[in-house]
Design an enzyme around this catalytic site. Structure first.
Site, PDB file in Angstrom:
ATOM      1  N   CYS A   1      -0.928  -1.587   0.797  1.00  0.00           N
ATOM      2  CA  CYS A   1      -1.517  -2.066  -0.555  1.00  0.00           C
ATOM      3  C   CYS A   1      -2.406  -0.835  -1.016  1.00  0.00           C
ATOM      4  CB  CYS A   1      -2.470  -3.036  -0.081  1.00  0.00           C
ATOM      5  SG  CYS A   1      -1.678  -4.388   0.890  1.00  0.00           S
ATOM      6  N   GLY A   2      -2.731  -1.205  -2.383  1.00  0.00           N
ATOM      7  CA  GLY A   2      -3.840  -0.516  -2.819  1.00  0.00           C
ATOM      8  C   GLY A   2      -5.096  -1.086  -2.826  1.00  0.00           C
TER       9      GLY A   2
END
Length: 607
Positions: free
Chosen positions: A2-3
């Site tokens: 994820c970011g």
């Protein structure tokens, strides 16, 4: 993968990430994006959370995850062991549930110390009004921080954006877990650090107590709690002194004898144990596949797994072990990057004559193939050894479809992409070496090139979301030339000190950068050589079992790994000397040859 992003302030309320950062976060997590704002009691603080999910396991789980108690988790990681995660479960949900049951800091530490695998996280603990964040023991996932003194806003993010006016982002040191007491934020930001319990023989890094800004303070937590070390301490025992005549005799070995020399070594038990733990590390990483329950996963003509592939020892072993655990009818993508040579060179031979140096993929000393007259300007050393490695793998498993992806990069594309994309991803690192490796890894991970069917070639782009990389092997098994220098000047004791330092600093030198660069393609970097069980096993061994630098190049460095490669049935790749990616791909030859690797790189500066 994820970011993840968080902004914290007392007043005024923080804003969402700027456009450049937001776009980079979305590239890391293209499957789902959400924002969430938390306001503290009496508006004494505001937190904005932004999360962007790359769907990898179980059901798609949107983030930020807010549980019934109001706690908020942003998770960028993979649980490969330590916490039970069934094949159909999403590990984000599992981590959130374990954290929700925590009522004290020591219980939070227990959760994270138990996790095997890479991670970075941000966690808002509502009842206690704490903001937690941190990276795993090795720093295998990127996390950056910044404090803006003008508006008193603190930010944590997977990625940042580099510009000349705002150069304040730094990497969060992989020194432990960090906690901010939000109840006292009006007095300023203070980080309580819960450090990893380092082995006694491992000195703390200089960055351990570095703070994000002079207006922020960092203190050891009041309870003096530590996070248990994730790996076994390094074995610091020393070998008996080598006899000088023995060392001289070993170094007189001709390169043609390296395979025979390697064959003369035993260490069967240690070799088998290394293969077992490394094979399990690879299995965990290639069988935790994306979209496993969805229809597109049934297309067996598309690879789920790719390998950054030079044909060298480290990537060959990863390919051979991945072959064990991926069904034979599924392809594996081998990503091989080359930067255009300025002009083909002809090897000079004795008597100032020159001749064509025909280099077949199966020839013995592959290192000498790099100056053959190229039929293509992309016939760089890693392309030559990559093709040789492909031949070995096809012998190992002729039924497997090995997609050898030739990724050819011209100077114009390199310059444009560095300016528009890669400079932001490498930041806040800024050296010539960071530029070279960052660019090479970015283009390799993109996976856009050609594959050949006989004499024909066709365009090809790898769709694999899992990218295996061999980083960690050289650091643990004395694979770099600096290890030979240290051994020559300071003996086994000096070599041990060098190896002890290597894993200590790998987060700040390599892993955050590589995670940002690979993640930009919506793909996840996985590091089997840095699996906790692999590192613990290698740390348990005396140094002379892992490497014997009295032996010639191509055998002595990473000796144990070479023996494992031979045991796995690999051929000439077992005795290939180490060649750094920036030289093997020839990106280093495209720039100023007078530069040093540690110099600041002006090409990474953007306006």
């Amino acid at each position: 993968m994820c970011g993840i992003f968080c902004q914290l302030s007392s007043s005024p309320a923080p804003s969402e990430p700027n456009a450049t950062v937001y776009e980079q976060l979305k590239k890391r997590g293209p499957n789902c994006s959400n924002n969430l704002m938390i306001q503290g009691p009496g508006c004494c603080y505001h937190c904005v959370f932004s999360a962007h999910v790359l769907h990898m396991r179980g059901a798609l789980t949107p983030q930020p995850v807010q549980d019934a108690k109001g706690n908020v988790l942003l998770w960028n990681g993979e649980v490969f062991g330590g916490l039970p995660v069934s094949p159909n479960e999403n590990d984000t949900t599992v981590v959130s549930e374990h954290l929700a049951a925590c009522s004290s800091p020591s219980e939070v530490l227990d959760v994270f110390s138990s996790i095997q695998g890479p991670w970075a996280f941000i966690y808002y603990q509502k009842a206690a009004e704490y903001l937690w964040f941190g990276r795993d023991f090795f720093g295998r996932r990127s996390l950056l921080w910044k404090f803006d003194p003008e508006v008193k806003i603190f930010s944590v993010s997977s990625v940042a954006a580099h510009n000349l006016e705002d150069n304040a982002w730094k990497e969060v040191p992989a020194a432990g877990l960090y906690k901010i007491d939000l109840k006292t934020i009006n007095k300023g930001i203070t980080f309580e650090i819960y450090p990893w319990k380092k082995p006694e023989n491992c000195e703390n890094d200089d960055t351990t107590w570095e703070t994000v800004h002079s207006e922020c303070s960092a203190i050891t937590n009041h309870s003096r709690l530590v996070v248990p070390s994730a790996v076994t301490p390094l074995n610091m025992s020393l070998p008996d002194t080598l006899r000088e005549n023995e060392t001289a005799s070993k170094n007189q070995q001709n390169s043609k004898d390296l395979a025979q020399l390697l064959a003369s070594y035993g260490q069967t038990s240690d070799v088998n144990h290394l293969i077992d733990v490394l094979s399990e590390a690879v299995r965990r990483r290639v069988q935790s596949l994306p979209f496993i329950e969805e229809v597109e996963s049934l297309n067996k003509n598309v690879a789920n797994v790719a390998i950054l592939f030079s044909g060298g020892l480290d990537s060959m072993i990863l390919a051979a072990l991945a072959d064990r655990h991926i069904p034979t009818h599924e392809p594996i993508d081998l990503l091989n990057v080359a930067f255009k040579l300025q002009e083909p060179k002809v090897q000079k031979v004795a008597g100032n004559k020159s001749k064509k140096h025909k280099c077949k993929a199966s020839n013995a000393n592959m290192e000498n193939c790099e100056v053959k007259p190229a039929s293509s300007p992309f016939d760089v050393p890693d392309r030559i050894t990559g093709k040789a490695g492909l031949e070995e793998l096809e012998v190992l498993n002729s039924k497997r479809k090995w997609n050898f992806v030739e990724i050819n990069i011209r100077p114009e594309e390199l310059q444009e992409t560095r300016r528009e994309r890669i400079s932001h991803l490498v930041y806040p690192l800024d050296t010539v070496l960071d530029d070279s490796i960052g660019c090479a890894v970015w283009f390799a991970a993109r996976g856009r090139g050609v594959i050949r069917d006989g004499s024909e070639e066709r365009p090809f782009t790898s769709e694999a979301k899992i990218v295996l990389t061999g980083i960690g092997a050289d650091e643990q098994l004395a694979g770099y030339s600096r290890h030979r220098v240290r051994f020559k000047t300071s003996g086994p004791q000096g070599l041990l000190e060098e190896l002890s330092m290597e894993l200590n600093r790998i987060s700040s030198r390599n892993l955050g950068r590589d995670d940002r660069v690979i993640g930009d393609h919506g793909k996840e970097a996985r590091f089997p050589y840095l699996d906790e069980d692999v590192v613990s096993f290698l740390n348990s061994l005396p140094v002379w079992t892992k490497a014997d630098l009295s032996l010639p190049r191509g055998v002595g460095e990473k000796l144990l790994l070479r023996l494992a490669a031979k045991h796995l049935g690999l051929g000439q790749s077992c005795v290939l000397p180490k060649r750094a990616m920036q030289f093997g791909s020839r990106i280093a030859k495209m720039e100023d040859n007078r530069e040093k690797a540690s110099d600041k790189c002006t090409r990474l500066l953007t306006g």
